[in-house]
Design an enzyme around this catalytic site. Sequence first.
Site, PDB file in Angstrom:
ATOM      1  N   ASP A 152      13.269  -1.832   6.671  1.00 57.04           N
ATOM      2  CA  ASP A 152      14.332  -1.780   5.639  1.00 57.04           C
ATOM      3  C   ASP A 152      13.766  -1.075   4.444  1.00 57.04           C
ATOM      4  O   ASP A 152      12.482  -0.992   4.051  1.00 57.04           O
ATOM      5  CB  ASP A 152      14.758  -3.117   5.020  1.00 57.04           C
ATOM      6  CG  ASP A 152      15.304  -4.012   6.222  1.00 57.04           C
ATOM      7  OD1 ASP A 152      15.852  -3.286   7.194  1.00 57.04           O
ATOM      8  OD2 ASP A 152      15.414  -5.165   6.229  1.00 57.04           O
ATOM      9  N   LYS A 153      14.515  -0.448   3.502  1.00 58.08           N
ATOM     10  CA  LYS A 153      14.148   0.251   2.594  1.00 58.08           C
ATOM     11  C   LYS A 153      13.209  -0.389   1.552  1.00 58.08           C
ATOM     12  O   LYS A 153      12.416   0.202   0.833  1.00 58.08           O
ATOM     13  CB  LYS A 153      15.711   0.863   1.615  1.00 58.08           C
ATOM     14  CG  LYS A 153      15.305   1.529   0.236  1.00 58.08           C
ATOM     15  CD  LYS A 153      16.920   1.435  -0.506  1.00 58.08           C
ATOM     16  CE  LYS A 153      16.570   2.073  -1.820  1.00 58.08           C
ATOM     17  NZ  LYS A 153      17.827   2.151  -2.637  1.00 58.08           N
TER      18      LYS A 153
END
Length: 345
Positions: A152-153
Site C-alpha cells: 500500500d501507499k
Amino acid sequence: MSNMIIEQEPDDELYEHYRFEAGKGQSPLRVDKFLMNLVENATRNKIQQAAAAGNIYVNDVPVKSNYKVKANDVVRVLLSHPPFEYLLEPENIPLNVVYEDDQLLVVNKEPGMVVHPGHGNYSGTLVNALAYHFENLPLNSSERPGLVHRIDKDTSGLLVVAKTEQAMAHLTKQFADKTSEREYIALVWGNVQEDEGTVEGHIGRHIKDRMQMAVFPDGSQGKHAVTHYKVLERFGYVTLVSCKLETGRTHQIRVHMKYIGHTLFNDARYGGDAILKGTTFSKYKQFIENCFKILPRQALHAKTLGFEHPVTREFLRFDTDLPEDMQDCIEKWGIYSKSHTIEEE
C-alpha cells in the site's frame, strides 16, 4: 473526466473511465439520464447494464440506474478494462535499490509512494519511476511493468521487481504457490492477548464501503487469506507484532488485525486514527496526537522478503531496518509505557 485505477485485487481491477461532480444547482435526476447527458455516444441501455453490474458509483457507493443524482454528488463509472487513453509516463524519481542483477531488483519503498497509478495518484508512482530507470520491463497480468507484487501507499518496505519475462513468470509463481517469504512489522492498538496466532478468513471488497476490504469468515465472498502473527513487544495500549503472510490479499494485514480487534495504529482507512484504547484524558490524548504527528500513516513496514532466484535457484533473503517514523513512534511508546500503566489512566 478522469482515467485512474481503483486499488483492488490484481485480477479484479476496476478502472475509472468517467468522473463527474454534480453542480450545486443540480435537481434530482436519475443517474442513467445524468450520464447520458455527459458521456459521448452512451446509450441508456449500456448505462443501465453498467449499473446492474455494479460499475456506477455515487460518492464511492455502487448505485442502481434509478438512483437520483443530487447537488454535489460525485458520479463515477468504473469498468474492468483500462481506458484507451491510459498511458504510463516515465518519471525521473529516485529509487532505493537494495539489490539488482540482470534478472530482478529489490526496492525499499518509502512510505507515501504509490506502487502503481490509481485512485487519485496518476503520477509519482513506483511504476512511473521504473519506466524511467529501466527499459523493456516485462508486463504482469495487469499490464504493469515489472511488478510481481505490491504494498500500500503508506506502507514502507521491500518489493521485488522482475526485469525479464523469465523472472516475472518464476517470481509470480512463487507468490502464487506461497513459497516466498514476507514478514511485516506492525504497531497495533490494544494488548494482543496471545503471544502468537493465526488469522484466517476470506478477504473481499467491503459491501458498503468500496474503499475498504473486509473479512467474510463464512467464505461467502472474497478470497482465502491467512496471516500469522507474533508479539514482539507490549506497550499496554498498543502492541508491536510481526506478521507473516501466507497469502497476499489487498490490505490483508490491516483487515485481519482489525478483524481480531487490533486495528493498525493510525490506519485512517480502518479507524486506527481514533483513540481506540485507554482514556481520552487530556495528557493521554495529547500523547497520542503527538505520536500521530511523528507517524502520519498506518504503522506497517514490509521488513523481510525472501524468494528463490529465477535463474540460480538460490534462495535470497533481504531485510530492512524500520523507517525512522516508525522507530521514533515505537520509542515514544516504550518511554510512555514505563512511566504509565493502564490503571493509572
